[in-house]
Design a protein around this motif. Structure first.
Motif, PDB file in Angstrom:
ATOM      1  N   VAL A 361       0.625  -1.240   0.032  1.00  0.00           N
ATOM      2  CA  VAL A 361       0.048  -0.063  -0.013  1.00  0.00           C
ATOM      3  C   VAL A 361       0.691   1.390   0.139  1.00  0.00           C
ATOM      4  N   SER A 362       1.884   1.174   0.526  1.00  0.00           N
ATOM      5  CA  SER A 362       2.723   1.926   0.701  1.00  0.00           C
ATOM      6  C   SER A 362       3.514   2.857  -0.833  1.00  0.00           C
ATOM      7  N   GLU A 363       3.624   1.409  -1.347  1.00  0.00           N
ATOM      8  CA  GLU A 363       4.225   1.513  -2.987  1.00  0.00           C
ATOM      9  C   GLU A 363       3.248   2.731  -3.945  1.00  0.00           C
ATOM     10  N   ILE A 364       2.394   1.960  -3.388  1.00  0.00           N
ATOM     11  CA  ILE A 364       1.525   2.827  -4.175  1.00  0.00           C
ATOM     12  C   ILE A 364       0.628   3.791  -4.363  1.00  0.00           C
ATOM     13  N   ASP A 365       1.220   4.715  -3.152  1.00  0.00           N
ATOM     14  CA  ASP A 365       0.373   5.520  -2.359  1.00  0.00           C
ATOM     15  C   ASP A 365       1.534   6.700  -2.839  1.00  0.00           C
ATOM     16  N   LYS A 366       3.051   6.418  -3.258  1.00  0.00           N
ATOM     17  CA  LYS A 366       4.201   7.061  -2.893  1.00  0.00           C
ATOM     18  C   LYS A 366       4.064   7.409  -5.106  1.00  0.00           C
ATOM     19  N   ALA A 367       3.627   6.244  -5.741  1.00  0.00           N
ATOM     20  CA  ALA A 367       3.252   6.151  -7.016  1.00  0.00           C
ATOM     21  C   ALA A 367       1.916   7.246  -7.780  1.00  0.00           C
ATOM     22  N   PRO A 368       2.995   8.095  -8.683  1.00  0.00           N
ATOM     23  CA  PRO A 368       2.151   9.238  -8.788  1.00  0.00           C
ATOM     24  C   PRO A 368       0.920   8.841  -9.993  1.00  0.00           C
ATOM     25  N   LEU A 369      -0.298   9.490 -10.050  1.00  0.00           N
ATOM     26  CA  LEU A 369      -1.700   8.345  -9.796  1.00  0.00           C
ATOM     27  C   LEU A 369      -1.935   8.621 -12.554  1.00  0.00           C
ATOM     28  N   GLU A 370      -1.935   7.813 -12.671  1.00  0.00           N
ATOM     29  CA  GLU A 370      -1.960   7.485 -14.103  1.00  0.00           C
ATOM     30  C   GLU A 370      -3.159   8.825 -14.999  1.00  0.00           C
ATOM     31  N   LYS A 371      -2.769   9.125 -16.052  1.00  0.00           N
ATOM     32  CA  LYS A 371      -3.579  10.343 -16.283  1.00  0.00           C
ATOM     33  C   LYS A 371      -4.027   9.219 -17.719  1.00  0.00           C
ATOM     34  N   SER A 372      -5.357   9.258 -17.508  1.00  0.00           N
ATOM     35  CA  SER A 372      -5.746   9.199 -19.099  1.00  0.00           C
ATOM     36  C   SER A 372      -4.983  10.049 -20.660  1.00  0.00           C
ATOM     37  N   ASP A 373      -5.041   9.154 -21.789  1.00  0.00           N
ATOM     38  CA  ASP A 373      -4.793  10.400 -23.348  1.00  0.00           C
ATOM     39  C   ASP A 373      -5.618  11.761 -22.328  1.00  0.00           C
ATOM     40  N   LEU A 374      -6.812  11.443 -22.263  1.00  0.00           N
ATOM     41  CA  LEU A 374      -7.788  13.069 -22.751  1.00  0.00           C
ATOM     42  C   LEU A 374      -7.504  13.809 -21.519  1.00  0.00           C
ATOM     43  N   ASP A 375      -7.159  12.961 -20.205  1.00  0.00           N
ATOM     44  CA  ASP A 375      -6.056  14.354 -19.524  1.00  0.00           C
ATOM     45  C   ASP A 375      -5.030  15.091 -19.835  1.00  0.00           C
ATOM     46  N   ILE A 376      -4.384  13.877 -20.388  1.00  0.00           N
ATOM     47  CA  ILE A 376      -2.906  14.578 -20.669  1.00  0.00           C
ATOM     48  C   ILE A 376      -3.210  15.782 -21.530  1.00  0.00           C
ATOM     49  N   TYR A 377      -3.996  15.465 -23.076  1.00  0.00           N
ATOM     50  CA  TYR A 377      -4.388  16.277 -24.084  1.00  0.00           C
ATOM     51  C   TYR A 377      -5.042  17.738 -23.880  1.00  0.00           C
ATOM     52  N   LEU A 378      -5.960  17.305 -22.461  1.00  0.00           N
ATOM     53  CA  LEU A 378      -6.963  18.821 -22.860  1.00  0.00           C
ATOM     54  C   LEU A 378      -5.595  19.579 -21.507  1.00  0.00           C
ATOM     55  N   GLU A 379      -5.029  18.952 -20.700  1.00  0.00           N
ATOM     56  CA  GLU A 379      -3.720  19.511 -19.560  1.00  0.00           C
ATOM     57  C   GLU A 379      -2.718  20.732 -20.839  1.00  0.00           C
ATOM     58  N   GLU A 380      -2.317  20.060 -21.805  1.00  0.00           N
ATOM     59  CA  GLU A 380      -1.416  20.802 -22.328  1.00  0.00           C
ATOM     60  C   GLU A 380      -2.035  21.580 -22.988  1.00  0.00           C
ATOM     61  N   GLY A 381      -1.056  22.644 -23.682  1.00  0.00           N
ATOM     62  CA  GLY A 381      -1.746  23.739 -24.010  1.00  0.00           C
ATOM     63  C   GLY A 381      -2.202  23.641 -25.444  1.00  0.00           C
ATOM     64  N   ARG A 382      -3.314  24.840 -26.047  1.00  0.00           N
ATOM     65  CA  ARG A 382      -3.372  24.631 -27.273  1.00  0.00           C
ATOM     66  C   ARG A 382      -2.099  24.284 -28.102  1.00  0.00           C
ATOM     67  N   TYR A 383      -2.447  24.075 -29.671  1.00  0.00           N
ATOM     68  CA  TYR A 383      -1.702  24.152 -31.235  1.00  0.00           C
ATOM     69  C   TYR A 383      -1.829  25.607 -31.647  1.00  0.00           C
ATOM     70  N   ALA A 384      -0.513  26.370 -31.138  1.00  0.00           N
ATOM     71  CA  ALA A 384      -0.533  27.858 -31.781  1.00  0.00           C
ATOM     72  C   ALA A 384      -0.327  28.111 -33.238  1.00  0.00           C
ATOM     73  N   CYS A 385      -1.542  28.946 -34.028  1.00  0.00           N
ATOM     74  CA  CYS A 385      -0.938  28.710 -35.266  1.00  0.00           C
ATOM     75  C   CYS A 385      -1.650  30.024 -35.847  1.00  0.00           C
ATOM     76  N   ASP A 386      -0.888  30.523 -37.142  1.00  0.00           N
ATOM     77  CA  ASP A 386      -2.290  31.511 -37.349  1.00  0.00           C
ATOM     78  C   ASP A 386      -3.446  31.312 -37.614  1.00  0.00           C
ATOM     79  N   ALA A 387      -4.413  32.660 -37.183  1.00  0.00           N
ATOM     80  CA  ALA A 387      -5.802  32.588 -37.177  1.00  0.00           C
ATOM     81  C   ALA A 387      -6.389  31.885 -38.486  1.00  0.00           C
ATOM     82  N   SER A 388      -5.342  32.365 -40.077  1.00  0.00           N
ATOM     83  CA  SER A 388      -5.707  32.004 -41.413  1.00  0.00           C
ATOM     84  C   SER A 388      -5.143  30.938 -41.312  1.00  0.00           C
ATOM     85  N   ALA A 389      -4.690  30.326 -40.608  1.00  0.00           N
ATOM     86  CA  ALA A 389      -3.966  28.932 -41.065  1.00  0.00           C
ATOM     87  C   ALA A 389      -4.725  28.500 -41.204  1.00  0.00           C
ATOM     88  N   ASN A 390      -4.332  26.935 -42.439  1.00  0.00           N
ATOM     89  CA  ASN A 390      -5.362  25.891 -42.587  1.00  0.00           C
ATOM     90  C   ASN A 390      -4.810  24.397 -42.084  1.00  0.00           C
TER      91      ASN A 390
END
Length: 475
Positions: A361-390
């Motif tokens: 249990v102590s080892e589990i408590d020490k380990a960081p919680l695993e995040k899902s793909d969705l959590d990581i994607y949303l937490e990362e910053g937006r892809y920055a590009c020009d407004a007119s860029a496609n």
């Protein structure tokens, strides 16, 4: 009836193909159309691969999609996806917003339309009109004649007529038969309406002009429409204010049925993510209701993602189980227990089960919680590009598919949802050129082969057809 399929291929490129160009005998009820579609799905072997259906706002289409949804639910093909199985054509929604309100300008529209018809009936009249245009040193543009059932072409007709408003009265002076000159007040009405409808026209061009108008491109423009309607609802002009209030009521009615697919599509666009939702929803719903709607969208997003997680792991069920390693550890533990039994007799310290569990249990408590793909994607910053860029959004997800294996698959499905029936309508228009007075006796099968074959061959060789709007303006 035209059935067009949209899908993402193995190279992460969005494709569309005409699957059927078929004769559906009357009566055209929702049940009959649903049965016809079900038959075509089975013929193509895609009855279990349908993610959503995009149709216009005809009442029989509501009944059709309702019947198909029931059939899919019986086969347990829908769950969270049921929320956006029925996609209403956004181009039709825009048309509904604008078309009725143009009736307030029906007199001036008729005057301009009949005047252009009068000029187009004679080459001599057009030459004389062009001569006056040259004398006034105006740009040598052509008058555009509209299609009464298509508001964006009516807008173009009025906008082009404004360029020649000084030519109309001068031409009236030399042609006694020309009685189609709007008054100064009517021209002011045209100016106000054209300014108001300009943004609607730009969005229609964006949808109709795009090869693949998918779910992620519309929300970023849709909230601007609502913002404009809110602004014009306070306009000093009674006419503009009345138009804005009427259009706003229609907007609220139809937006409620399309917000899920457009919102989720925007979230999986790396340029927008949740930032666009936080920005747009207060404008669309108002500050108080926006918080509730944002929570609903986030809940649906995670529920949909969890479905993809379940599907992903069930599809990998045949792989060697990871528990084989654990079983090996278990065997080692058993032999260790025997050794510990012998050690106990020697009076050495014993590792009890309780102490071993506490260490685990102590080892589990020490380990960081695993995040899902969705959590990581949303937490990362937006892809920055020009407004007119496609940005090639699917290309972006292709590059990130190893990092987000599950989320990328969900994104590709959401990004393949078309928000208009433009692709089907352009094929239907082409069908009118195939079936004319001299070729009216062709069999249904021959017509279908001509239309489907033409579409597939053009896609194979990358040949693009001219859009319907371009043809109308050119003519």
């Amino acid at each position: 009836m035209v059935v067009t399929g949209h899908f993402v291929d193995s190279d992460w490129v969005l494709q569309k193909r005409v699957l059927n160009f078929c004769n559906v005998p009357p009566p055209h009820t929702g049940v009959i159309i649903a049965d016809a579609l079900s038959k075509y799905f089975i013929d193509w072997g895609i009855e279990n691969k349908i993610f959503s259906i995009t149709v216009d706002n005809a009442s029989y289409n509501d009944a059709c999609v309702r019947r198909l949804r029931e059939d899919f639910s019986l086969r347990k093909r829908l769950s969270i996806a049921e929320k956006f199985f029925h996609v209403r054509c956004c181009a039709h929604i825009l048309n509904l917003l604008v078309q009725d309100d143009l009736n307030q300008l029906v007199d001036v529209i008729d005057t301009v339309r009949e005047g252009i018809k009068y000029l187009n009936n004679s080459e001599g009249r057009l030459n004389q009109f062009a001569k006056i245009t040259k004398q006034l040193q105006l740009p040598s543009r052509k008058l555009i004649l509209d299609c009464p059932t298509r508001w964006n072409i009516t807008y173009l007709m009025l906008a082009s007529a404004l360029e020649f408003k000084d030519v109309f009265p001068r031409y009236e002076d030399i042609d006694p038969g020309f009685h189609y000159v709007p008054s100064d007040y009517e021209w002011l009405q045209v100016v106000e309406v054209c300014r108001f409808l300009g943004i609607f026209h730009e969005i229609t061009n964006m949808i109709s002009g795009s090869d693949y108008p998918t779910s992620n491109i519309f929300l970023v423009e849709l909230y601007r429409i609502k913002d404009l309607l809110n602004e014009k609802a306070l306009d000093i002009s009674d006419q503009i204010r009345a138009m804005a209030l009427s259009m706003s009521a229609k907007f609220d009615k139809y937006w409620g049925e399309t917000n899920v697919v457009l919102s989720l599509g925007a979230i999986v666009d790396p340029r927008y993510k949740m930032v666009l939702i936080y920005h747009a929803f207060p404008i669309i719903y108002g500050e108080e209701e926006a918080a509730v709607k944002i929570d609903e969208i986030k809940q649906l997003l995670y529920e949909l993602y969890n479905e993809y997680v379940d599907t992903h792991f069930s599809s990998h069920a045949g792989e060697p189980p990871r528990q084989s390693v654990k079983r090996k550890h278990k065997e080692v533990s058993s032999s260790s227990a025997q050794s510990q039994g012998n050690v106990k007799k020697l009076g050495l310290p014993i590792l009890t089960g309780k102490k071993k569990f506490q260490m685990h249990v102590s080892e589990i408590d020490k380990a960081p919680l695993e995040k899902s793909d969705l959590d990581i994607y949303l937490e990362e910053g937006r892809y920055a590009c020009d407004a007119s860029a496609n940005l090639d959004v699917l290309g972006w997800w292709k590059g990130e598919r190893w990092r987000f294996p599950i989320l990328s698959r969900m994104a590709s499905d959401l990004l393949s949802i078309p928000v208009t029936t433009v692709a089907s309508e352009s094929t239907f228009s082409a069908g009118g050129r195939v079936i004319d007075d001299r070729r009216a006796s062709m069999s249904v099968e021959t017509v279908q082969m001509l239309l489907c074959g033409s579409n597939w061959i053009r896609n194979l060789h990358g040949i693009k057809t001219k859009s319907r709007d371009q043809s109308d303006v050119a003519e």
